[in-house]
Write an enzyme that holds these catalytic residues in place. Structure first.
Site, PDB file in Angstrom:
ATOM      1  N   SER A   1       0.851  -1.195   0.000  1.00 24.99           N
ATOM      2  CA  SER A   1       0.000   0.000   0.000  1.00 24.99           C
ATOM      3  C   SER A   1       0.889   1.250   0.000  1.00 24.99           C
ATOM      4  O   SER A   1       1.491   1.582   1.021  1.00 24.99           O
ATOM      5  CB  SER A   1      -0.890  -0.035   1.242  1.00 24.99           C
ATOM      6  OG  SER A   1      -1.630   1.152   1.346  1.00 24.99           O
TER       7      SER A   1
ATOM      8  N   HIS B   1      -0.941  -1.168  -4.448  1.00 22.34           N
ATOM      9  CA  HIS B   1      -2.237  -0.786  -3.857  1.00 22.34           C
ATOM     10  C   HIS B   1      -2.241   0.704  -3.586  1.00 22.34           C
ATOM     11  O   HIS B   1      -1.306   1.248  -2.987  1.00 22.34           O
ATOM     12  CB  HIS B   1      -2.455  -1.554  -2.547  1.00 22.34           C
ATOM     13  CG  HIS B   1      -3.800  -1.321  -1.923  1.00 22.34           C
ATOM     14  ND1 HIS B   1      -4.946  -1.943  -2.374  1.00 22.34           N
ATOM     15  CD2 HIS B   1      -4.174  -0.541  -0.890  1.00 22.34           C
ATOM     16  CE1 HIS B   1      -5.976  -1.559  -1.620  1.00 22.34           C
ATOM     17  NE2 HIS B   1      -5.530  -0.708  -0.719  1.00 22.34           N
TER      18      HIS B   1
ATOM     19  N   ASP C   1      -4.370   3.875  -2.032  1.00 23.44           N
ATOM     20  CA  ASP C   1      -5.492   4.277  -1.182  1.00 23.44           C
ATOM     21  C   ASP C   1      -5.943   5.688  -1.514  1.00 23.44           C
ATOM     22  O   ASP C   1      -5.267   6.652  -1.179  1.00 23.44           O
ATOM     23  CB  ASP C   1      -5.087   4.190   0.285  1.00 23.44           C
ATOM     24  CG  ASP C   1      -4.944   2.738   0.704  1.00 23.44           C
ATOM     25  OD1 ASP C   1      -3.924   2.386   1.296  1.00 23.44           O
ATOM     26  OD2 ASP C   1      -5.861   1.957   0.401  1.00 23.44           O
TER      27      ASP C   1
ATOM     28  N   MET D   1      -8.363   8.578  -0.869  1.00 14.56           N
ATOM     29  CA  MET D   1      -9.261   8.999   0.212  1.00 14.56           C
ATOM     30  C   MET D   1      -9.672  10.467  -0.001  1.00 14.56           C
ATOM     31  O   MET D   1      -8.827  11.298  -0.350  1.00 14.56           O
ATOM     32  CB  MET D   1      -8.558   8.852   1.564  1.00 14.56           C
ATOM     33  CG  MET D   1      -8.069   7.433   1.865  1.00 14.56           C
ATOM     34  SD  MET D   1      -7.314   7.374   3.511  1.00 14.56           S
ATOM     35  CE  MET D   1      -6.412   5.818   3.398  1.00 14.56           C
TER      36      MET D   1
ATOM     37  N   HIS E   1      -8.008   1.638  -4.628  1.00 10.33           N
ATOM     38  CA  HIS E   1      -9.028   1.405  -3.576  1.00 10.33           C
ATOM     39  C   HIS E   1      -9.686   2.751  -3.304  1.00 10.33           C
ATOM     40  O   HIS E   1      -9.090   3.614  -2.663  1.00 10.33           O
ATOM     41  CB  HIS E   1      -8.298   0.844  -2.346  1.00 10.33           C
ATOM     42  CG  HIS E   1      -9.171   0.712  -1.138  1.00 10.33           C
ATOM     43  ND1 HIS E   1      -8.649   0.482   0.117  1.00 10.33           N
ATOM     44  CD2 HIS E   1     -10.507   0.771  -0.965  1.00 10.33           C
ATOM     45  CE1 HIS E   1      -9.634   0.396   0.991  1.00 10.33           C
ATOM     46  NE2 HIS E   1     -10.780   0.564   0.362  1.00 10.33           N
TER      47      HIS E   1
ATOM     48  N   MET F   1     -11.789   5.070  -1.459  1.00  9.98           N
ATOM     49  CA  MET F   1     -12.485   5.369  -0.210  1.00  9.98           C
ATOM     50  C   MET F   1     -13.030   6.794  -0.340  1.00  9.98           C
ATOM     51  O   MET F   1     -12.557   7.740   0.298  1.00  9.98           O
ATOM     52  CB  MET F   1     -11.523   5.249   0.988  1.00  9.98           C
ATOM     53  CG  MET F   1     -11.150   3.813   1.294  1.00  9.98           C
ATOM     54  SD  MET F   1      -9.705   3.666   2.344  1.00  9.98           S
ATOM     55  CE  MET F   1      -8.430   3.707   1.093  1.00  9.98           C
TER      56      MET F   1
ATOM     57  N   MET G   1     -11.934  -5.294   4.296  1.00 16.09           N
ATOM     58  CA  MET G   1     -11.197  -4.384   5.181  1.00 16.09           C
ATOM     59  C   MET G   1     -11.039  -5.031   6.552  1.00 16.09           C
ATOM     60  O   MET G   1     -12.026  -5.434   7.159  1.00 16.09           O
ATOM     61  CB  MET G   1     -11.944  -3.064   5.329  1.00 16.09           C
ATOM     62  CG  MET G   1     -12.008  -2.218   4.063  1.00 16.09           C
ATOM     63  SD  MET G   1     -10.401  -1.875   3.369  1.00 16.09           S
ATOM     64  CE  MET G   1      -9.688  -0.882   4.669  1.00 16.09           C
TER      65      MET G   1
ATOM     66  N   GLY H   1      -9.226   4.512   6.334  1.00 13.51           N
ATOM     67  CA  GLY H   1      -8.879   5.912   6.602  1.00 13.51           C
ATOM     68  C   GLY H   1      -7.430   6.136   6.971  1.00 13.51           C
ATOM     69  O   GLY H   1      -6.881   7.201   6.725  1.00 13.51           O
ATOM     70  N   PHE H   2      -6.786   5.117   7.557  1.00 12.99           N
ATOM     71  CA  PHE H   2      -5.383   5.312   7.962  1.00 12.99           C
ATOM     72  C   PHE H   2      -4.623   3.994   7.810  1.00 12.99           C
ATOM     73  O   PHE H   2      -5.197   2.929   8.019  1.00 12.99           O
ATOM     74  CB  PHE H   2      -5.296   5.709   9.452  1.00 12.99           C
ATOM     75  CG  PHE H   2      -6.185   6.862   9.817  1.00 12.99           C
ATOM     76  CD1 PHE H   2      -7.497   6.632  10.219  1.00 12.99           C
ATOM     77  CD2 PHE H   2      -5.727   8.157   9.711  1.00 12.99           C
ATOM     78  CE1 PHE H   2      -8.343   7.696  10.537  1.00 12.99           C
ATOM     79  CE2 PHE H   2      -6.564   9.223  10.033  1.00 12.99           C
ATOM     80  CZ  PHE H   2      -7.875   8.999  10.455  1.00 12.99           C
TER      81      PHE H   2
ATOM     82  N   GLY I   1      -1.400   1.559   9.310  1.00 14.97           N
ATOM     83  CA  GLY I   1      -0.774   1.365  10.621  1.00 14.97           C
ATOM     84  C   GLY I   1      -1.742   1.107  11.754  1.00 14.97           C
ATOM     85  O   GLY I   1      -1.379   1.141  12.917  1.00 14.97           O
TER      86      GLY I   1
ATOM     87  N   ASP J   1      -7.124  -6.213   3.612  1.00 15.78           N
ATOM     88  CA  ASP J   1      -6.493  -4.897   3.647  1.00 15.78           C
ATOM     89  C   ASP J   1      -6.615  -4.260   5.028  1.00 15.78           C
ATOM     90  O   ASP J   1      -7.696  -3.936   5.476  1.00 15.78           O
ATOM     91  CB  ASP J   1      -7.215  -4.017   2.604  1.00 15.78           C
ATOM     92  CG  ASP J   1      -6.600  -2.656   2.464  1.00 15.78           C
ATOM     93  OD1 ASP J   1      -7.165  -1.847   1.705  1.00 15.78           O
ATOM     94  OD2 ASP J   1      -5.567  -2.388   3.099  1.00 15.78           O
ATOM     95  N   GLY J   2      -5.442  -4.155   5.686  1.00 15.69           N
ATOM     96  CA  GLY J   2      -5.455  -3.433   6.965  1.00 15.69           C
ATOM     97  C   GLY J   2      -4.859  -4.264   8.085  1.00 15.69           C
ATOM     98  O   GLY J   2      -5.432  -5.296   8.449  1.00 15.69           O
ATOM     99  N   GLY J   3      -3.696  -3.834   8.598  1.00 12.69           N
ATOM    100  CA  GLY J   3      -3.071  -4.561   9.708  1.00 12.69           C
ATOM    101  C   GLY J   3      -2.536  -5.917   9.309  1.00 12.69           C
ATOM    102  O   GLY J   3      -2.417  -6.827  10.130  1.00 12.69           O
TER     103      GLY J   3
ATOM    104  N   GLY K   1       0.824  -2.155   4.163  1.00 11.41           N
ATOM    105  CA  GLY K   1       1.426  -0.820   4.124  1.00 11.41           C
ATOM    106  C   GLY K   1       2.643  -0.778   5.033  1.00 11.41           C
ATOM    107  O   GLY K   1       3.782  -0.917   4.596  1.00 11.41           O
TER     108      GLY K   1
HETATM  109  C1  DX5 Z   1      -6.661   1.842   5.127  1.00 18.08           C
HETATM  110  C2  DX5 Z   1      -6.097   1.437   3.767  1.00 18.08           C
HETATM  111  C3  DX5 Z   1      -5.103   0.316   3.848  1.00 18.08           C
HETATM  112  C4  DX5 Z   1      -3.897   0.677   4.698  1.00 18.08           C
HETATM  113  C5  DX5 Z   1      -2.989  -0.522   4.838  1.00 18.08           C
HETATM  114  O1  DX5 Z   1      -7.698   2.769   4.935  1.00 18.08           O
HETATM  115  O2  DX5 Z   1      -7.134   1.005   2.918  1.00 18.08           O
HETATM  116  O3  DX5 Z   1      -4.665  -0.037   2.539  1.00 18.08           O
HETATM  117  O4  DX5 Z   1      -3.191   1.735   4.092  1.00 18.08           O
HETATM  118  O5  DX5 Z   1      -1.938  -0.138   5.679  1.00 18.08           O
HETATM  119  P1  DX5 Z   1      -1.437  -1.174   6.817  1.00 18.08           P
HETATM  120  O6  DX5 Z   1      -1.049  -2.429   6.072  1.00 18.08           O
HETATM  121  O7  DX5 Z   1      -0.262  -0.474   7.438  1.00 18.08           O
HETATM  122  O8  DX5 Z   1      -2.587  -1.375   7.734  1.00 18.08           O
HETATM  123 ZN    ZN Z   2      -6.523   0.086   0.959  1.00 15.18          ZN
END
Ligand code: DX5
Ligand code: ZN
Length: 225
Positions: free
Chosen positions: A9, A34, A36, A38, A67, A69, A138, A143-144, A146, A176-178, A198
């Site tokens: 990401s 990937h 993001d 937003m 992606h 958002m 998700m 939104g973020f 980390g 996607d996410g964590g 990410g």
């Molecule tokens: C969150 C994003 C994810 C995020 C992944 O809104 O859609 O793609 O950036 O980042 P990590 O892998 O650090 O959670």
């Molecule tokens: Zn994403």
């Protein structure tokens, strides 16, 4: 199932060294880039748009996995397709007529993806599943990057994998996410086959290449079991 993909990401990368960061993950064997997108409305953060996609497209051969958002994604599908996105994934929460949006994405020559917030049940995708190329689950609130992984999403991945299998769908199931060396194996076992990462990639102490290798090794370890 060893046909799994890693999609770093880019939002977690160092934007002052964007081209180097992209070439580092490309030479380390990343499969997708990937992105993001937003808008500060559907999610609190404002990130990047079609111009950023176009710039990245100029320095990589990796497929761009956009992606969205954003509110009213229908208004921006053409711009992202023209900018060079290969996959365009929209949130079910932002599409009044999801089948129509999917049709439009495909008519633009892109793979159509749908995604859903952690609070949205898998059943929200039922009408779209027979039509799509990609489902993105998700495992954090969008939104973020980390954020910490939401373990309850493992069951949602299993549920969607079962639905896709019942439809004999060839769609990819992306998470996607964590996603880290700890959580990736859990989602892999649940039936995911594309892993967005990410921080696990771009904030790895030995660099992005080592981050990707660590994720691939995490799968190899469970495959040996
Ligand atoms: C969150 C994003 C994810 C995020 C992944 O809104 O859609 O793609 O950036 O980042 P990590 O892998 O650090 O959670
Ligand atoms: Zn994403």
């Amino acid at each position: 199932m060893n046909n799994f993909l890693i999609a770093p990401s880019i939002i977690a990368s160092d934007f002052t060294r964007l081209a180097d960061e992209i070439s580092a993950i490309e030479s380390a064997g990343a499969d997708w880039l990937h992105m993001d997108i937003m808008d500060g409305h559907f999610v609190p953060t404002i990130t990047v748009g079609p111009l950023f996609v176009e710039a990245c497209k100029r320095v990589t051969k990796l497929p761009i996995d956009a992606h969205l958002m954003i509110s009213n994604p229908d208004q921006y599908l053409e711009a992202f397709a023209k900018a060079g996105a290969n996959n365009i994934t929209v949130h079910v929460e932002t599409c009044p007529d999801l089948p129509q949006t999917i049709k439009k994405i495909r008519s633009l020559g892109c793979n159509a993806g749908v995604t859903l917030n952690p609070a949205t049940p898998a059943s929200a995708l039922d009408a779209a599943l027979p039509l799509i190329d990609l489902v993105l689950v998700m495992s954090v609130k969008p939104g973020f990057s980390g954020q910490s992984f939401i373990p309850e999403m493992i069951v949602k991945v299993e549920e969607i994998r079962n639905k896709l299998n019942a439809l004999r769908s060839k769609a990819r199931l992306e998470v996607d996410g964590g996603i880290t060396v700890e959580t990736l194996p859990l989602m892999y076992r649940a039936g995911a086959d594309v892993f967005v990462a990410g921080n696990a990639v771009f904030k790895h102490p030995q660099g992005a290449g080592a981050g990707i290798k660590a994720l691939r090794d995490a799968v190899a370890r469970i495959e040996r079991w």
